[in-house]
Design a protein around this motif. Structure first.
Motif, short mmCIF file in Angstrom:
data_model
loop_
_atom_site.label_atom_id
_atom_site.label_comp_id
_atom_site.label_asym_id
_atom_site.label_seq_id
_atom_site.Cartn_x
_atom_site.Cartn_y
_atom_site.Cartn_z
N PRO A 242 11.78 -4.29 -25.67
CA PRO A 242 12.86 -3.75 -24.83
C PRO A 242 12.96 -2.23 -24.85
O PRO A 242 13.65 -1.65 -24.02
CB PRO A 242 14.13 -4.39 -25.44
N PHE A 243 12.25 -1.58 -25.77
CA PHE A 243 12.25 -0.11 -25.84
C PHE A 243 10.93 0.47 -25.33
O PHE A 243 10.64 1.65 -25.55
CB PHE A 243 12.50 0.36 -27.28
N GLY A 244 10.14 -0.36 -24.65
CA GLY A 244 8.84 0.09 -24.16
C GLY A 244 8.94 0.96 -22.92
O GLY A 244 10.02 1.14 -22.33
N ARG A 245 7.78 1.51 -22.51
CA ARG A 245 7.75 2.45 -21.40
C ARG A 245 8.23 1.82 -20.09
O ARG A 245 8.98 2.43 -19.33
CB ARG A 245 6.33 2.99 -21.22
N TRP A 246 7.82 0.59 -19.83
CA TRP A 246 8.23 -0.08 -18.60
C TRP A 246 9.75 -0.24 -18.56
O TRP A 246 10.38 0.03 -17.54
CB TRP A 246 7.56 -1.45 -18.51
N ASN A 247 10.32 -0.66 -19.65
CA ASN A 247 11.77 -0.85 -19.71
C ASN A 247 12.51 0.46 -19.53
O ASN A 247 13.53 0.53 -18.81
CB ASN A 247 12.17 -1.49 -21.04
N ILE A 248 12.03 1.52 -20.17
CA ILE A 248 12.70 2.82 -20.06
C ILE A 248 12.65 3.33 -18.62
O ILE A 248 13.64 3.84 -18.09
CB ILE A 248 12.04 3.84 -21.02
N ILE A 249 11.48 3.17 -17.96
CA ILE A 249 11.34 3.64 -16.58
C ILE A 249 12.29 2.90 -15.65
O ILE A 249 13.00 3.51 -14.83
CB ILE A 249 9.89 3.49 -16.09
N THR A 250 12.34 1.57 -15.76
CA THR A 250 13.20 0.79 -14.86
C THR A 250 14.68 1.03 -15.15
O THR A 250 15.48 1.15 -14.22
CB THR A 250 12.88 -0.71 -14.98
N LEU A 251 15.04 1.14 -16.43
CA LEU A 251 16.43 1.40 -16.77
C LEU A 251 16.86 2.80 -16.35
O LEU A 251 17.98 3.00 -15.85
CB LEU A 251 16.66 1.21 -18.28
N LEU A 252 15.96 3.78 -16.51
CA LEU A 252 16.27 5.14 -16.10
C LEU A 252 16.43 5.23 -14.57
O LEU A 252 17.34 5.89 -14.08
CB LEU A 252 15.18 6.09 -16.57
N ALA A 253 15.56 4.53 -13.84
CA ALA A 253 15.67 4.51 -12.38
C ALA A 253 17.00 3.91 -11.95
O ALA A 253 17.68 4.44 -11.05
CB ALA A 253 14.51 3.72 -11.78
N SER A 254 17.40 2.82 -12.59
CA SER A 254 18.68 2.19 -12.26
C SER A 254 19.84 3.12 -12.56
O SER A 254 20.79 3.22 -11.78
CB SER A 254 18.84 0.89 -13.06
N CYS A 255 19.74 3.80 -13.68
CA CYS A 255 20.82 4.70 -14.10
C CYS A 255 20.94 5.90 -13.16
O CYS A 255 22.03 6.33 -12.81
CB CYS A 255 20.55 5.15 -15.53
N LEU A 256 19.79 6.43 -12.72
CA LEU A 256 19.80 7.61 -11.85
C LEU A 256 20.39 7.31 -10.48
O LEU A 256 20.86 8.22 -9.79
CB LEU A 256 18.38 8.15 -11.70
N GLY A 257 20.37 6.04 -10.09
CA GLY A 257 20.97 5.68 -8.80
C GLY A 257 22.45 6.00 -8.73
O GLY A 257 23.01 6.13 -7.63
N VAL A 258 23.07 6.16 -9.89
CA VAL A 258 24.51 6.44 -9.93
C VAL A 258 24.81 7.89 -9.55
O VAL A 258 25.92 8.20 -9.11
CB VAL A 258 25.06 6.12 -11.34
N ILE A 259 23.83 8.78 -9.70
CA ILE A 259 24.08 10.22 -9.49
C ILE A 259 24.62 10.51 -8.10
O ILE A 259 25.48 11.38 -7.93
CB ILE A 259 22.77 11.02 -9.73
N VAL A 260 24.13 9.80 -7.09
CA VAL A 260 24.53 10.14 -5.71
C VAL A 260 25.87 9.52 -5.31
O VAL A 260 26.39 9.84 -4.23
CB VAL A 260 23.44 9.70 -4.70
#
Length: 615
Positions: A56-74
């Protein structure tokens, strides 16, 4: 046997089959996994086990979670921008006869506008009742000296039909373009309330659609529609169409935010959820701080609306970055699709993954077979839905708590948006006010978790409401009693109130989830969130209409609402260190009483259903 030997034996005794699976995932090959008699991976029993396999702390998980989180910025780009899109310039009545005669603005003001009046409405929305055709014939100086000769009746100020706007600061704003002042001021407030109405519609709809059609298609659809609606809002020539598009763009924004949030929660391990939940609001604060920067650089409101919409285009990348939620696919019986997504994730994370067929069999074992419910006709479905919606009010055990939660959410949202959008009434620099307001939210995310850990939920929530109420009350007193108030002092008090109300927002969310058993938890949070949207819809009317009449009025009202919410929150039970109910367990007497209540409700429903069936 030495201590080290005993520790090794204890560790070996505590070792589970899942530990062997993870060891193979880290260092083994697919043929090393042990399969049980059903062909599934031995030791894999839950979706969390699958997450541990892929890391759950792997690169794929971090990328997808970060993308989801960044969607909140706008999200703040549409939620808190109406004071920039609709900046209200200085304005006064338009006097067509004098304008056509090429009188200067100062000459028009000197003759026609009651600028020396103490009544703000009279200075901005009225002009003297003169015969301006005669004034033009007489000339400026003669008209000034002979006001009695050009007066109609007593010449007292009357309301005008159109106004002149000073657009030296903003070359165009929607307020100036559509004359959203004086008797049309409520329409200006509606342009902001439309955004909150859109969120309310999103609350009521997209969770349902995501459960049916999945997270990914709804996220992608809403990103595209959000861009289309945002650009359409910038291009529309009609105010009412603009309001409709603002409703739609906020609705679609909330749609993809909801999908991203659900995806994050479904792809988190239990150990990650609290940390992501505590800092997940930071992207909102970052977007909040960007809002005034964009507004400072771009002044025409239509181009500003385009600028606020354009960043959403970058989230078209979700098509490649965000897969469907494997947890949702499993719930729909689409096991092979879920297994393929997890296999890809394991490859990116550098983990070995079992054969797809074995993982599919493991997923099948996870699913709990549910009894098929008898089909209901339309009236029965409507009654069931209504009963479910009002069940927390119907049940005596939960009635007091849910009603208090309704009010606390209503108050916290009203005050939050009221403070966030109140720069006009405070006569502060809107760019600095909004930027600092976003910056002030960041420490509140960390302050909340420290407070509730030491003081508990009830005392923390009450404290935040009290602090907010006191600071906003001081602002109201200063505005009411002082001719001039220090800009720095107003900003400081507003930021203290902002930090308190943001923290209260976090606590009330957690508190509501803990107050109700599992079977009603989502319902309680969802209904309370609806009440929050009602509160945020009222905020712009309070700021714009009440603030126009009484400058200190909005601050006084927000202080009163905070005080009332603080008092009511004291009536709630403390949930700190309490075991959260999973099924609403209660004492035998209460169970009997609730069983009686449920029996009465079921009897009433049965009678109504029978009547419909008879028809």
């Amino acid at each position: 046997m030495g201590k080290s030997g005993r520790k090794e034996e204890e560790k070996e005794a505590e070792r589970t089959p899942m530990d062997d699976v993870i060891e193979i995932c880290k260092n083994g090959t697919p043929d090393q996994f042990i399969l049980d008699e059903y062909g599934s991976v031995a030791g894999v029993e839950t979706f969390e086990d699958l997450l541990e396999m892929i890391n759950p702390f792997g690169r794929w998980n971090i990328i997808t979670l970060l993308a989801s989180c960044l969607g909140v910025i706008v999200l703040p780009f549409q939620a808190i921008t109406y004071q920039f899109l609709g900046d209200t310039p200085e304005y006064w009545c338009q006097v067509d006869a004098l304008t056509e005669a090429n009188w200067t603005q100062q000459q028009i003001i000197d003759l026609a506008i009651p600028f020396n009046s103490s009544d703000a409405d009279e200075k901005k929305c009225k002009f003297f009742n003169y015969n301006y055709t005669t004034a033009v014939e007489m000339g400026y100086e003669s008209a000034i000296e002979s006001r009695d000769e050009i007066s109609v009746g007593d010449g007292a100020p009357i309301y005008c039909q159109s106004r002149h706007f000073n657009v030296s600061h903003y070359s165009s704003t929607l307020v100036a373009e559509w004359d959203l002042v004086c008797e049309r001021r409520a329409l200006y407030s509606t342009t902001q309330s439309a955004s909150q109405l859109g969120v309310l519609i999103g609350v009521l709809s997209f969770g349902y659609f995501m459960d049916i059609y999945g997270r990914r298609p709804i996220i992608l659809m809403n990103v595209v529609l959000s861009v289309v609606a945002g650009m359409a809002a910038a291009a529309t020539p009609v105010l009412y169409l603009y309001i409709i598009f603002k409703i739609l763009v906020s609705c679609f924004n909330y749609g993809y935010f909801t999908g991203c949030f659900i995806f994050m929660m479904e792809m988190c391990s239990p150990s990650q959820r609290s940390s992501i939940g505590s800092v997940g609001g930071i992207p909102w604060s970052v977007g909040y701080m960007i809002v005034p920067g964009i507004a400072y650089l771009i002044r025409p409101w239509r181009w500003l609306q385009v600028a606020y919409t354009f960043p959403t285009i970058f989230f078209f990348s979700f098509y490649w970055l965000l897969p469907e939620s494997p947890r949702w696919l499993i719930s729909q019986g689409r096991y092979e699709e879920a297994a393929n997504i997890l296999a890809k994730a394991a490859k990116v994370n550098g983990r070995c993954f079992p054969p797809i067929g074995a993982v599919v069999e493991s997923m099948k074992k996870m699913m709990v077979q549910k009894e098929e419910k008898p089909k209901e006709n339309l009236p029965q479905r409507i009654i069931s839905a209504l009963r479910h919606f009002f069940i927390l009010v119907i049940k005596s055990k939960h009635r007091k708590n849910i009603l208090i939660c309704y009010f606390c959410w209503f108050a916290v949202s009203m005050v939050y948006y009221g403070i966030s959008l109140n720069s006009g009434n405070l006569s502060t620099d809107p760019y600095m006010y909004v930027f600092l307001g976003g910056l002030a939210e960041i420490p509140s995310y960390f302050l909340t978790w420290a407070m509730i850990a030491h003081l508990g939920r009830r005392l923390s929530l009450t404290t935040y409401y009290v602090v907010c109420g006191i600071t906003i009350c001081i602002i109201a007193i200063l505005l009411a009693t002082q001719d001039e108030v220090s800009f720095g002092l107003l900003i400081f008090l507003s930021l203290v109130g902002k930090i308190a109300i943001v923290s209260a927002f976090h606590v009330v969310y957690i508190y509501t989830a803990e107050l109700f058993p599992t079977q009603y938890r989502s319902l309680a949070v969802g209904e309370s969130s609806m009440m929050a949207r009602v509160g945020s819809i009222t905020s712009p009317y309070i700021n714009d209409i009440l603030g126009e009449a009484i400058t200190w009025g909005p601050s006084a009202l927000f202080a009163v609402m905070s005080a009332c919410a603080a008092s009511m929150s004291l009536l709630l039970p403390e949930t700190k260190d309490c075991i959260t109910e999973t099924s609403g367990a209660a004492s035998p007497a209460k169970k009997d009483a609730e069983a009686g209540d449920d029996a009465k409700i079921e009897m009433k429903s049965a009678k109504v259903n029978a009547a419909f069936d008879a028809d």
